[in-house]
Design a protein around this motif. Structure first.
Motif, PDB file in Angstrom:
ATOM      1  N   PRO A 136      -1.926  -6.265   1.861  1.00  0.00           N
ATOM      2  CA  PRO A 136      -1.320  -6.595   0.557  1.00  0.00           C
ATOM      3  C   PRO A 136      -2.190  -7.582  -0.218  1.00  0.00           C
ATOM      4  N   ASP A 137      -1.974  -7.632  -1.538  1.00  0.00           N
ATOM      5  CA  ASP A 137      -2.607  -8.688  -2.342  1.00  0.00           C
ATOM      6  C   ASP A 137      -2.229 -10.030  -1.726  1.00  0.00           C
ATOM      7  N   THR A 158       3.131  -9.495   6.415  1.00  0.00           N
ATOM      8  CA  THR A 158       3.348  -8.047   6.422  1.00  0.00           C
ATOM      9  C   THR A 158       2.691  -7.483   7.670  1.00  0.00           C
ATOM     10  N   PRO A 218       0.962  -1.096   0.294  1.00  0.00           N
ATOM     11  CA  PRO A 218       1.873  -2.256   0.310  1.00  0.00           C
ATOM     12  C   PRO A 218       2.535  -2.478  -1.057  1.00  0.00           C
ATOM     13  N   ARG A 219       3.781  -3.023  -0.997  1.00  0.00           N
ATOM     14  CA  ARG A 219       4.486  -3.294  -2.266  1.00  0.00           C
ATOM     15  C   ARG A 219       4.543  -4.786  -2.574  1.00  0.00           C
ATOM     16  N   TYR A 220       4.541  -5.611  -1.515  1.00  0.00           N
ATOM     17  CA  TYR A 220       4.747  -7.045  -1.738  1.00  0.00           C
ATOM     18  C   TYR A 220       3.477  -7.826  -1.477  1.00  0.00           C
ATOM     19  N   ALA A 221       3.163  -8.765  -2.382  1.00  0.00           N
ATOM     20  CA  ALA A 221       2.016  -9.653  -2.163  1.00  0.00           C
ATOM     21  C   ALA A 221       2.377 -10.687  -1.102  1.00  0.00           C
TER      22      ALA A 221
END
Ligand SMILES: Nc1nc2c(c(=O)[nH]1)N[C@H]1C(S)=C(S)[C@@H](COP(=O)(O)OP(=O)(O)OC[C@H]3O[C@@H](n4cnc5c(N)ncnc54)[C@H](O)[C@@H]3O)O[C@H]1N2
Ligand code: MOO
Length: 404
Positions: free
Chosen positions: A96-97, A87, A77-80
């Motif tokens: 994701p975070d 997501t 994942p790129r986006y928190a």
């Protein structure tokens, strides 16, 4: 002649687990691990989704949110996650975070323009998320020394990155069948000849114990040939010889053992069948001696000696048992049984699931056909023991160690 218990003690004194070796993981099935195995990764290696669904933030009660990315297993994942966005994640994918929980896809519906409607807006923190390292931690022991590699153990070792493992090797067992009268299963016996039952039987018994059998060429009752083949058989961890153990003119094995440098530990045991059993060792420099069993030629005598002495030996050599011991069980007799005055007896018998045991209609040491239904040996103490129907008796199950 020594007693059964004395014979067991003599063998037990000579038996020790084989030295461990390194093998590729795929070659370790059924073998016992020599060392603890630690993992080189956390399991799971990242915070993981347990469902196909949508990763959501904590405390967000809005029913509609924006899908910012879609993460398949294998993606990163790129986006928190934060309130207002989700997501999409697949089972096994990293979340994701900022993920508090994963809402299963069945509790949602996708709307146009990557909008998501949630039927379940605020699941408890941790729902459907498996945290990194929650199953095992990097550096943690995941499989301990002494564990036998079964399919599920193999899986745990693979996950831990144990591409090569330290194991107790499979014992090798050379088998030498002797006798002028013997022909193979695919031959028609001429007058005076019989088919070799012991070679196929012993090879199978060894395999069933998850050891590696190696059948030497069958030998005539000729001292030079027997001596040469015994010497060849000492390459293996264990040598089994069938026939020629008694006191007949052609019973040459005790002499052949001596000529080949095998030291006798005992010869003749007070058991029926199996009296002529011979046991010896072939000493080696700075290593454990090779173990040599001279089994009586009578098929059921040889088989009984295999189960009473060789099988527990293989269990210790392979590291599956730390002590030389027999896996006795108990059963209740369905009929009366008595023994003669002499040797300790072992009768082929059928143990039912109910725990009831019935002796086979069996006619002695040569009667393999009479024990075809047997699944155990029933122990009958010597000295005229008498049992009634319903009495409890000791039994030794037939069968090896596969799958145990
Ligand atoms: N005078 C005595 N005779 C015998 C004694 C004794 O104490 N004093 N012991 C008896 C006992 S108990 C047994 S058991 C047998 C075992 O003798 P051996 O180990 O010398 O075995 P052989 O004589 O070679 O064979 C005995 C019997 O088994 C048949 N046989 C041998 N090999 C095979 C094979 N590979 N497959 C099938 N059958 C086999 C062989 O033809 C004989 O019929 O000795 C008693 N005698
Ligand atoms: O002891 Mo032998 O093995 O009776 O036939």
């Amino acid at each position: 002649m020594i007693s059964f218990e004395q014979a067991l003690e003599h063998v037990a004194e000579q038996v020790a687990t084989l030295a461990t070796q390194r093998v590729r993981l795929r070659d370790s099935m059924g073998l016992v691990l020599g060392d603890d195995v630690t993992s080189d990764v956390d399991s799971p290696p990242y915070n993981k989704s347990l469902m196909d669904g949508y990763a959501v933030a904590a405390g967000d009660t809005s029913a509609e949110r924006k899908i910012v990315e879609r993460i398949m297993a294998g993606d990163v994942p790129r986006y928190a996650i934060r309130p207002g966005i989700v997501t999409q994640v697949m089972t096994g994918a990293p979340v994701p975070d900022g993920t508090a929980a994963v809402v299963p896809v069945e509790r949602t519906s996708e709307l146009p323009d990557d909008q998501l409607h949630l039927d379940w807006v605020d699941p408890a923190v941790g729902t459907n998320v498996q945290p990194q390292g929650s199953l095992s931690r990097k550096g943690q022991t995941v499989v301990t020394a002494g564990t036998r590699v079964a399919p599920h153990v193999m899986g745990a070792l693979a996950e831990a990155g144990a591409a090569v493992v330290q194991v107790v090797p499979r014992p090798t067992v050379a088998i030498l069948v002797t006798g002028n009268e013997l022909v193979s299963v695919d031959e028609r016996p001429d007058p005076g000849q019989i088919r070799d039952a012991n070679g196929p039987m012993l090879r199978t018994a060894v395999s069933e114990c998850d050891a590696t059998p190696y059948l030497l060429p069958r030998s005539m009752d000729d001292l030079d040939e027997l001596t040469r083949l015994v010497a060849a058989g000492l390459e293996a961890d264990v040598l089994l010889v069938s026939g020629g153990m008694s006191v007949g003119v052609k019973d040459l094995m005790p002499q052949a053992f001596a000529e080949a440098g095998v030291e006798r530990v005992f010869h003749r045991v007070s058991i029926k069948p199996g009296r002529p059993l011979w046991f010896g060792i072939a000493p080696r420099q700075s290593e454990r001696p090779r173990l040599v069993f001279g089994l009586p030629g009578n098929p059921v005598s040889g088989l009984a000696c295999f189960h009473l002495f060789v099988r527990p030996t293989l269990e210790v050599l392979a590291g599956r048992s730390s002590r030389f011991e027999l896996p006795w069980q108990r059963g209740r007799l369905t009929q009366p049984l008595s023994s003669g005055p002499g040797r300790e007896g072992f009768r082929p018998a059928v143990l039912a699931c109910s725990g009831e045991v019935t002796p086979c209609n069996w006619q002695g040491s040569a009667d393999l056909a009479g024990m075809v239904a047997a699944n155990c040996l029933l122990r009958v103490p010597g000295a005229g023991a008498a049992f009634s129907a319903g009495d409890w008796v000791d039994l030794l199950p037939l069968g090896g160690s596969r799958g145990q």
